[in-house]
Scaffold this motif. Structure first.
Motif, PDB file in Angstrom:
ATOM      1  N   ILE B 358       0.849  -1.197   0.000  1.00  0.00           N
ATOM      2  CA  ILE B 358       0.000   0.000   0.000  1.00  0.00           C
ATOM      3  C   ILE B 358       0.887   1.252   0.000  1.00  0.00           C
ATOM      4  O   ILE B 358       0.676   2.185  -0.781  1.00  0.00           O
ATOM      5  CB  ILE B 358      -0.944   0.000   1.224  1.00  0.00           C
ATOM      6  CG1 ILE B 358      -1.992  -1.109   1.072  1.00  0.00           C
ATOM      7  CG2 ILE B 358      -1.627   1.351   1.403  1.00  0.00           C
ATOM      8  CD1 ILE B 358      -2.846  -1.358   2.313  1.00  0.00           C
ATOM      9  N   GLN B 359       1.901   1.253   0.854  1.00  0.00           N
ATOM     10  CA  GLN B 359       2.785   2.431   0.935  1.00  0.00           C
ATOM     11  C   GLN B 359       3.478   2.695  -0.404  1.00  0.00           C
ATOM     12  O   GLN B 359       3.529   3.820  -0.880  1.00  0.00           O
ATOM     13  CB  GLN B 359       3.845   2.199   2.021  1.00  0.00           C
ATOM     14  CG  GLN B 359       3.253   2.226   3.429  1.00  0.00           C
ATOM     15  CD  GLN B 359       4.228   1.758   4.492  1.00  0.00           C
ATOM     16  OE1 GLN B 359       5.145   0.978   4.203  1.00  0.00           O
ATOM     17  NE2 GLN B 359       4.026   2.208   5.722  1.00  0.00           N
ATOM     18  N   LEU B 373       6.995   9.445   2.823  1.00  0.00           N
ATOM     19  CA  LEU B 373       5.715   8.957   3.343  1.00  0.00           C
ATOM     20  C   LEU B 373       5.876   8.465   4.789  1.00  0.00           C
ATOM     21  O   LEU B 373       4.966   8.582   5.594  1.00  0.00           O
ATOM     22  CB  LEU B 373       5.220   7.806   2.443  1.00  0.00           C
ATOM     23  CG  LEU B 373       3.735   7.470   2.507  1.00  0.00           C
ATOM     24  CD1 LEU B 373       2.896   8.565   1.877  1.00  0.00           C
ATOM     25  CD2 LEU B 373       3.461   6.157   1.768  1.00  0.00           C
ATOM     26  N   LEU B 374       7.051   7.922   5.074  1.00  0.00           N
ATOM     27  CA  LEU B 374       7.294   7.350   6.400  1.00  0.00           C
ATOM     28  C   LEU B 374       7.992   8.339   7.338  1.00  0.00           C
ATOM     29  O   LEU B 374       8.252   8.033   8.500  1.00  0.00           O
ATOM     30  CB  LEU B 374       8.160   6.088   6.277  1.00  0.00           C
ATOM     31  CG  LEU B 374       7.683   5.033   5.278  1.00  0.00           C
ATOM     32  CD1 LEU B 374       8.579   3.800   5.322  1.00  0.00           C
ATOM     33  CD2 LEU B 374       6.238   4.621   5.559  1.00  0.00           C
ATOM     34  N   ARG B 386      -0.124  10.293   3.047  1.00  0.00           N
ATOM     35  CA  ARG B 386       0.150   9.410   4.189  1.00  0.00           C
ATOM     36  C   ARG B 386      -1.168   8.989   4.850  1.00  0.00           C
ATOM     37  O   ARG B 386      -1.385   7.821   5.166  1.00  0.00           O
ATOM     38  CB  ARG B 386       1.058  10.115   5.189  1.00  0.00           C
ATOM     39  CG  ARG B 386       1.491   9.217   6.334  1.00  0.00           C
ATOM     40  CD  ARG B 386       2.238  10.010   7.393  1.00  0.00           C
ATOM     41  NE  ARG B 386       3.484  10.554   6.890  1.00  0.00           N
ATOM     42  CZ  ARG B 386       3.879  11.816   7.079  1.00  0.00           C
ATOM     43  NH1 ARG B 386       3.123  12.664   7.757  1.00  0.00           N
ATOM     44  NH2 ARG B 386       5.030  12.236   6.594  1.00  0.00           N
ATOM     45  N   GLN B 387      -2.062   9.973   5.014  1.00  0.00           N
ATOM     46  CA  GLN B 387      -3.363   9.653   5.641  1.00  0.00           C
ATOM     47  C   GLN B 387      -4.179   8.709   4.746  1.00  0.00           C
ATOM     48  O   GLN B 387      -4.862   7.813   5.240  1.00  0.00           O
ATOM     49  CB  GLN B 387      -4.145  10.948   5.889  1.00  0.00           C
ATOM     50  CG  GLN B 387      -3.556  11.764   7.036  1.00  0.00           C
ATOM     51  CD  GLN B 387      -4.230  13.114   7.190  1.00  0.00           C
ATOM     52  OE1 GLN B 387      -4.715  13.698   6.218  1.00  0.00           O
ATOM     53  NE2 GLN B 387      -4.247  13.635   8.415  1.00  0.00           N
ATOM     54  N   GLY B 409       6.430   4.837  10.223  1.00  0.00           N
ATOM     55  CA  GLY B 409       7.459   5.624  10.904  1.00  0.00           C
ATOM     56  C   GLY B 409       7.248   5.712  12.406  1.00  0.00           C
ATOM     57  O   GLY B 409       7.591   6.736  13.015  1.00  0.00           O
ATOM     58  N   GLY B 410       6.634   4.699  13.002  1.00  0.00           N
ATOM     59  CA  GLY B 410       6.497   4.648  14.461  1.00  0.00           C
ATOM     60  C   GLY B 410       5.477   5.637  15.003  1.00  0.00           C
ATOM     61  O   GLY B 410       5.702   6.254  16.050  1.00  0.00           O
ATOM     62  N   ARG B 411       4.361   5.824  14.300  1.00  0.00           N
ATOM     63  CA  ARG B 411       3.336   6.772  14.792  1.00  0.00           C
ATOM     64  C   ARG B 411       2.389   6.089  15.786  1.00  0.00           C
ATOM     65  O   ARG B 411       2.227   4.879  15.794  1.00  0.00           O
ATOM     66  CB  ARG B 411       2.553   7.336  13.608  1.00  0.00           C
ATOM     67  CG  ARG B 411       3.371   8.325  12.817  1.00  0.00           C
ATOM     68  CD  ARG B 411       2.625   8.835  11.601  1.00  0.00           C
ATOM     69  NE  ARG B 411       3.187  10.102  11.173  1.00  0.00           N
ATOM     70  CZ  ARG B 411       4.316  10.223  10.476  1.00  0.00           C
ATOM     71  NH1 ARG B 411       5.023   9.155  10.162  1.00  0.00           N
ATOM     72  NH2 ARG B 411       4.748  11.411  10.131  1.00  0.00           N
ATOM     73  N   ASP B 412       1.745   6.955  16.556  1.00  0.00           N
ATOM     74  CA  ASP B 412       0.810   6.495  17.571  1.00  0.00           C
ATOM     75  C   ASP B 412      -0.502   6.048  16.918  1.00  0.00           C
ATOM     76  O   ASP B 412      -0.864   6.541  15.847  1.00  0.00           O
ATOM     77  CB  ASP B 412       0.540   7.695  18.493  1.00  0.00           C
ATOM     78  CG  ASP B 412      -0.185   7.275  19.741  1.00  0.00           C
ATOM     79  OD1 ASP B 412       0.444   6.640  20.588  1.00  0.00           O
ATOM     80  OD2 ASP B 412      -1.399   7.558  19.818  1.00  0.00           O
TER      81      ASP B 412
END
Lengths: 237, 446
Positions: B358-359, B373-374, B386-387, B409-412
């Motif tokens: 997908i990315q 994107l990351l 990205r969203q 990228g390690g998002r919440d």
């Protein structure tokens, strides 16, 4: 050199009866029904090498006779797509190893035309490949989409116990008695894919006929030692 | 099993015996490829062997004809030809010689009788196209001419087009309706030129009451065919005969098509068919199952429709697979059964629709770098794609929100939730974002 007095060795005919269906019962039943009724667009059979895909396609041909056409595409890559011409005049079109020509524009266009003609006229397409339609690498999305209409069946590889039964079935169809201990012996000492095991059975059939011996473990051992290297890819383990 | 194989029987013909002997002698693959498809027709002393094409004729002549003659023991003289028992033999010039008198028919429409309006499931995605097609079926040649239907693969264009053809024939059984794929039109024309029968070709196509041509994008780059089609098109339109065309895209977007054709295609009505929304897919599955005499539980239909999103053909393939397994195992179809029957197919979907995939697809679509994107970049040109990618990951995979966040990228997980909500809202207010989302969805699911 020893010779047989008579050419009595039988060829295996690829028929449904000689296919051990373990895990693939629905596929075999579906193909038999399809061959007998012609009711349905066909099917897409995919799986690893030596899992019996070719056998199943040929069994369909055996059952449908001259209403079928069988093409092992891997052998016709060089010949070009004109080998597909006119196949739509047969009701059952069996295309083996179709992914060998995926990504070749000329081939794909011809296949697309063939698919349209076969499916529009109520014909049946039975296709084998190493992967599902969407993973086979077709460039022409219209073609890929048509293939996704065929119910997909993934051929399940046989467990070892089923390999033994499959070997015994094949042997019995040749009039040979293959004791379970001997079959297990072959499985633990030789390449375990079915194509190699059937090739080995061919050799044992011939040797047992020549020697007039049954397929006991001592006899098989003798053959394997004597014939080491005769059979491609085999080595004593 | 006998030495000569299963074909040897008491009442076997000389050809049956010959086939039996060859089957015993040749390798299975060789036999099935070259001998099995030969259809034998006895004509006095001549045994006509009809092969599917010239390639087979030549191969059999070179490798097996002598053996066949020998096996026939001089009782019959084998002659190889291209043809079949259904279509007759085709001589060297390609002209067909009927072996039996053909049934007298005004014209072979080539329509699939099951493609009717009654079996076409209507939804938001195809409503307009269906309405236009109904209108054409009621007033051929006058309401919308040509009717141009476009959309992605496997969405029902052919069904709708043929539904019009079948309705026209139902209203007037002597109507001259012809459905064909564009490549067949090209093939017929080439044969007409080769065999000096182009005037018959022209006469045939210009005498139709309705001409239905599928996938006209395959005319691209074929100038002579386009020229001929242009004249056919004009002749039919002048005579108020109906033309219906389908294409995988809007006419102006087909490259390799002459401008004058593109412009004419727009003279009537151009309608699109979009991928079916979930409810329509469910209705399609239930309808197809009902045609096969099966009452498909709704939860199973929803399950298949949710997981197979690419096109209607793939839905049909999946449904047939479930039905086949049920029929041969004798088990009733419920959710657990459908999941097991489709296990391998769904594994394919999962492989194809991974977060990584997908990315990559989203980055390519928006022409940005995957690393951006990351990254932590919050500029709108990066944040919006990205969203969208996060939203797609939530819709198309079974990963949890924390897992999706970690992959971006390690998002919440709250960032993922916010992004998904934002995209849902924007899709309702900004058409462009909705179009981008749909395009990506289609790319990722087939």
């Amino acid at each position: 050199m020893s010779q047989l007095a008579l050419p009595l060795q039988l060829q295996d005919h690829a028929v449904f009866e000689s296919f051990w269906p373990a895990g693939n019962d629905a596929l075999v039943a579906y193909l038999i029904e399809l061959s007998d009724t012609g009711n349905g667009p066909g099917c897409w059979i995919w799986g690893a090498p030596a899992t019996g895909k070719t056998h199943l396609l040929q069994a369909v041909c055996d059952r449908t006779g001259d209403r079928s056409a069988y093409l092992p595409l891997g052998r016709f890559v060089e010949a070009g797509p004109e080998v597909l011409d006119g196949l739509e005049t047969r009701q059952f079109i069996c295309l083996d190893d179709i992914d060998t020509i995926a990504g070749e524009p000329e081939w794909e266009r011809s296949l697309f035309e063939l698919c349209n003609q076969v499916l529009d006229s109520g014909g049946v397409l039975i296709i084998s490949a190493s992967a599902s339609p969407r993973e086979s690498g077709f460039g022409l999305k219209d073609l890929e989409s048509r293939f996704t209409r065929l119910p997909p069946f993934h051929v399940q590889p046989l467990a070892d116990s089923d390999r033994v039964r499959a070997l015994q079935l094949r042997a019995s169809m040749r009039g040979l008695d293959l004791p379970v201990e001997t079959a297990n012996y072959l499985l633990t000492r030789r390449k375990r894919d079915m194509a190699s095991l059937y090739a080995l059975l061919d050799r044992l059939d011939l040797e047992s006929l020549k020697a007039q011996r049954r397929l006991t473990i001592p006899f098989v051992k003798t053959v394997l030692v004597l014939r080491q290297g005769d059979i491609d890819g085999f080595s004593e383990s | 099993m006998t030495v000569e194989g299963p074909l040897l029987q008491a009442e076997a013909t000389p050809w049956d015996r010959c086939v039996g002997a060859l089957q015993a002698e040749l390798a299975e693959q060789e036999f099935n490829t070259w001998i099995r498809p030969l259809q034998a027709v006895e004509n006095g002393r001549v045994l006509r062997l009809l092969a599917p094409n010239l390639f087979v004729v030549k191969w059999v002549q070179r490798h097996y004809l002598e053996k066949i003659s020998e096996l026939l023991k001089g009782r019959l003289d084998p002659v190889l030809e291209v043809g079949s028992r259904q279509t007759g033999a085709v001589d060297g010039t390609g002209a067909t010689r009927q072996l039996r008198p053909a049934r007298v028919e005004p014209i072979a429409s080539r329509l699939n009788p099951t493609f009717t309006f009654a079996t076409f499931v209507e939804g938001k995605s195809n409503q307009l196209a269906r309405a236009a097609a109904c209108q054409v079926a009621e007033n051929p040649g006058t309401s919308y001419n040509p009717l141009f239907i476009y959309g992605g693969v496997g969405l029902g264009k052919t069904h709708l087009m043929q539904a019009v053809g079948n309705a026209l024939l139902a209203n007037n059984p002597s109507a001259r309706v012809s459905y064909l794929h564009s490549e067949r039109f090209v093939g017929d024309m080439v044969r007409g030129l080769q065999h000096n029968t182009i005037s018959e070709f022209k006469r045939f196509y210009r005498s139709l009451d309705a001409l239905l041509i599928d996938d006209i994008q395959f005319f691209a780059g074929k100038e002579r065919s386009q020229e001929e089609f242009f004249h056919t098109f004009n002749a039919l339109l002048e005579g108020h005969r109906q033309i219906i065309l389908t294409c995988d895209r809007y006419p102006k977007e087909v490259t390799g098509l002459e401008e004058r054709l593109k412009s004419r295609f727009g003279w009537g009505l151009t309608v699109s068919i979009e991928p079916p929304e979930l409810e329509t897919s469910v209705a399609i599955l239930m309808s197809k199952a009902a045609i096969e005499g099966l009452e498909l539980p709704e939860e199973v239909a929803f399950f298949i429709a949710k997981r197979i999103r690419s096109n209607v053909r793939e839905l049909e393939g999946a449904l047939r697979r479930v039905m086949a397994t049920s029929l041969f195992t004798g088990q009733a179809i419920d959710l657990a059964f459908a999941k097991t029957a489709l296990k391998d197919l769904l594994a394919v979907q999962d492989r194809l629709v991974s977060i990584e995939n997908i990315q990559k697809t989203v980055a390519e679509y928006f022409k940005i770098r995957l690393a951006d994107l990351l990254s932590k970049t919050r500029s709108r040109s990066i944040a919006r794609p990205r969203q969208i990618a996060m939203s797609l990951a939530k819709e198309l995979t079974n990963h949890s929100l924390p897992e999706i966040g970690a992959a971006f990228g390690g998002r919440d997980h709250t960032t993922v939730l916010h992004g998904c909500r934002r995209i849902t809202m924007l899709r309702n207010t900004e058409k462009r974002i909705d179009d981008d989302y749909r395009n990506l969805l289609r790319t990722l699911t087939g």
